[in-house]
Design a protein around this motif. Sequence first.
Motif, mmCIF file in Angstrom:
data_model
loop_
_atom_site.group_PDB
_atom_site.id
_atom_site.type_symbol
_atom_site.label_atom_id
_atom_site.label_comp_id
_atom_site.label_asym_id
_atom_site.label_seq_id
_atom_site.Cartn_x
_atom_site.Cartn_y
_atom_site.Cartn_z
ATOM 1 N N LYS A 10 22.082 -15.453 -5.093
ATOM 2 C CA LYS A 10 23.067 -14.761 -5.273
ATOM 3 C C LYS A 10 23.861 -15.153 -7.409
ATOM 4 N N ASP A 11 22.594 -16.401 -7.538
ATOM 5 C CA ASP A 11 22.709 -16.872 -8.828
ATOM 6 C C ASP A 11 21.929 -15.914 -9.823
ATOM 7 N N ILE A 12 21.343 -16.325 -8.779
ATOM 8 C CA ILE A 12 19.654 -14.819 -10.091
ATOM 9 C C ILE A 12 19.604 -13.828 -9.407
ATOM 10 N N GLY A 13 20.065 -12.947 -10.277
ATOM 11 C CA GLY A 13 20.520 -11.304 -9.791
ATOM 12 C C GLY A 13 18.581 -10.419 -9.735
ATOM 13 N N THR A 14 17.671 -11.434 -9.499
ATOM 14 C CA THR A 14 16.058 -10.686 -8.959
ATOM 15 C C THR A 14 15.421 -11.705 -8.763
ATOM 16 N N SER A 15 14.103 -11.385 -8.475
ATOM 17 C CA SER A 15 13.419 -12.076 -8.366
ATOM 18 C C SER A 15 11.570 -11.652 -8.589
ATOM 19 N N TYR A 16 11.181 -12.205 -8.533
ATOM 20 C CA TYR A 16 9.230 -12.124 -9.320
ATOM 21 C C TYR A 16 9.300 -10.945 -8.622
ATOM 22 N N HIS A 17 9.604 -10.219 -8.067
ATOM 23 C CA HIS A 17 9.116 -9.226 -6.579
ATOM 24 C C HIS A 17 9.997 -8.312 -7.271
ATOM 25 N N LEU A 18 10.270 -8.205 -7.281
ATOM 26 C CA LEU A 18 11.809 -7.132 -8.001
ATOM 27 C C LEU A 18 11.134 -6.500 -9.835
ATOM 28 N N ALA A 19 10.739 -7.643 -10.362
ATOM 29 C CA ALA A 19 11.664 -7.797 -11.480
ATOM 30 C C ALA A 19 10.319 -7.213 -11.628
ATOM 31 N N VAL A 20 8.683 -7.510 -11.639
ATOM 32 C CA VAL A 20 7.561 -7.518 -11.840
ATOM 33 C C VAL A 20 7.489 -5.641 -11.520
ATOM 34 N N THR A 21 7.804 -5.756 -10.134
ATOM 35 C CA THR A 21 8.035 -3.905 -9.624
ATOM 36 C C THR A 21 8.415 -3.095 -10.702
ATOM 37 N N LEU A 22 9.686 -3.628 -11.263
ATOM 38 C CA LEU A 22 10.515 -2.489 -12.251
ATOM 39 C C LEU A 22 9.988 -2.145 -13.162
ATOM 40 N N ASP A 23 9.058 -3.347 -14.218
ATOM 41 C CA ASP A 23 9.334 -3.440 -15.918
ATOM 42 C C ASP A 23 7.738 -2.830 -15.050
ATOM 43 N N ARG B 24 -4.797 -9.269 -13.333
ATOM 44 C CA ARG B 24 -3.789 -10.146 -13.014
ATOM 45 C C ARG B 24 -4.348 -11.053 -12.165
ATOM 46 N N GLY B 25 -4.158 -12.788 -11.933
ATOM 47 C CA GLY B 25 -5.511 -12.929 -10.750
ATOM 48 C C GLY B 25 -5.554 -12.990 -8.934
ATOM 49 N N GLN B 26 -6.468 -13.767 -8.904
ATOM 50 C CA GLN B 26 -5.834 -13.566 -7.169
ATOM 51 C C GLN B 26 -6.002 -13.626 -6.497
ATOM 52 N N ASP B 27 -4.957 -15.379 -6.841
ATOM 53 C CA ASP B 27 -3.676 -15.539 -6.650
ATOM 54 C C ASP B 27 -2.301 -14.869 -5.931
ATOM 55 N N LEU B 28 -2.728 -13.541 -7.353
ATOM 56 C CA LEU B 28 -0.992 -12.824 -6.834
ATOM 57 C C LEU B 28 -1.929 -11.426 -5.845
ATOM 58 N N PHE B 29 -2.953 -11.432 -5.208
ATOM 59 C CA PHE B 29 -3.734 -10.738 -4.544
ATOM 60 C C PHE B 29 -2.282 -9.879 -3.561
ATOM 61 N N PHE B 30 -2.110 -11.388 -3.367
ATOM 62 C CA PHE B 30 -1.162 -10.308 -1.506
ATOM 63 C C PHE B 30 0.590 -10.423 -1.482
ATOM 64 N N ALA B 31 0.493 -10.000 -3.643
ATOM 65 C CA ALA B 31 1.926 -10.459 -3.706
ATOM 66 C C ALA B 31 2.232 -8.593 -3.528
ATOM 67 N N THR B 32 0.372 -8.399 -4.175
ATOM 68 C CA THR B 32 0.796 -6.483 -4.547
ATOM 69 C C THR B 32 2.132 -5.875 -2.634
ATOM 70 N N THR B 33 0.828 -6.609 -1.649
ATOM 71 C CA THR B 33 1.850 -6.246 -0.522
ATOM 72 C C THR B 33 3.649 -5.764 -0.504
ATOM 73 N N MET B 34 4.185 -6.601 -0.649
ATOM 74 C CA MET B 34 5.430 -6.533 -1.713
ATOM 75 C C MET B 34 6.082 -5.734 -2.423
ATOM 76 N N HIS B 35 4.844 -5.326 -3.408
ATOM 77 C CA HIS B 35 4.914 -4.794 -4.294
ATOM 78 C C HIS B 35 4.636 -2.955 -4.254
ATOM 79 N N ARG B 36 3.829 -3.290 -3.250
ATOM 80 C CA ARG B 36 3.484 -2.012 -3.187
ATOM 81 C C ARG B 36 4.337 -1.625 -2.131
ATOM 82 N N ILE B 37 5.147 -2.026 -0.904
ATOM 83 C CA ILE B 37 6.736 -1.620 -0.318
ATOM 84 C C ILE B 37 7.165 -1.110 -0.919
ATOM 85 N N LEU B 38 7.578 -1.994 -2.459
ATOM 86 C CA LEU B 38 9.345 -1.889 -3.045
ATOM 87 C C LEU B 38 9.143 -0.391 -3.970
ATOM 88 N N GLN B 39 7.696 -0.065 -4.002
ATOM 89 C CA GLN B 39 7.249 1.081 -4.887
ATOM 90 C C GLN B 39 7.404 1.828 -3.944
#
Length: 291
Positions: free
Chosen positions: A198-211, A222-237
């Motif tokens: 409500k108070d922040i109009g985006t999250s990391y997942h949405l912003a990074v995918t659109l950017d 990027r680092g291996q710590d973000l490997f599993f975030a790729t799942t969310m980014h791929r769905i948004l794509q």
Amino acid sequence: MTDFITRFAPSPTGQLHLGHAFSTLTAFETAQKADGRFLLRIEDIDTIRCQPEFEQGIYDDLEWLGLAWETPVRRQSEHFDEYRAGLERLMAMGVVYRCFKTRKEILEDIGRAPHHPGEGPEGIIYPGPAEPLSADEEAEKIATGEPYAWRLSMTAAQARLGDLSRLTFQEIGEGPNGETGVCRIQPELIGDAILARKDIGTSYHLAVTLDDAKQDISHVIRGQDLFFATTMHRILQALLDLPVPVYQHHRLLTGDEGERFTKRDRSETLAAMRAAGANAADIRRQLGFDW
């Protein structure tokens, strides 16, 4: 024009450390070898924790390391309208919903669920509400000013896209468990992730995918710590019909005792090393970059 474009995208919530240096040098050197482009992006959607002095520190540290980047630098805080437009597209598809539950309430729900999926690499897996709020209940909560988050409904996304686990991405690095080559995403490890608040109009997942789409990023390094975030980014794509970059997840740099570097460990920041008289060329060689 080159078809190789990558980026380094730090958040100005503290000072850069050796782990950041390794990541940005990896991206920069890879772009140089490919005769490609290297971009710097400032991920400052957290307008409370992000500070101007930390942003300036990023520029100072990277310049000291010997890096150069294109200008103007994209700053996420200047593009909330674009993130809102992306979120509204997802709203129109019916794949996002307002979640009014607090973290405590979610944990209590999890404790009562006999077959909860548990915790994944991104934290507690929230499978969504057992029963959605009625329109009247939602309107009442909005009217009373209750905080909420916009979450992506995995159930709705799957209904729109089909079996999500069939989505793939090309990995030319290596995931934390040795994943490489054509990798299938793992939506069961993510759950209904937050895309905005409500108070922040985006999250990391949405912003990074659109950017990444906006900047024509062809290779995400990027680092291996973000490997599993790729799942969310791929769905948004897939939902937003965006191009899919090639991914290269590199190893994480660790300290002498195997611990990961953090912004809280000020003794290992690049600024502290520079102030103590460190030489940038020595730091680069220490990290495996001999130039």
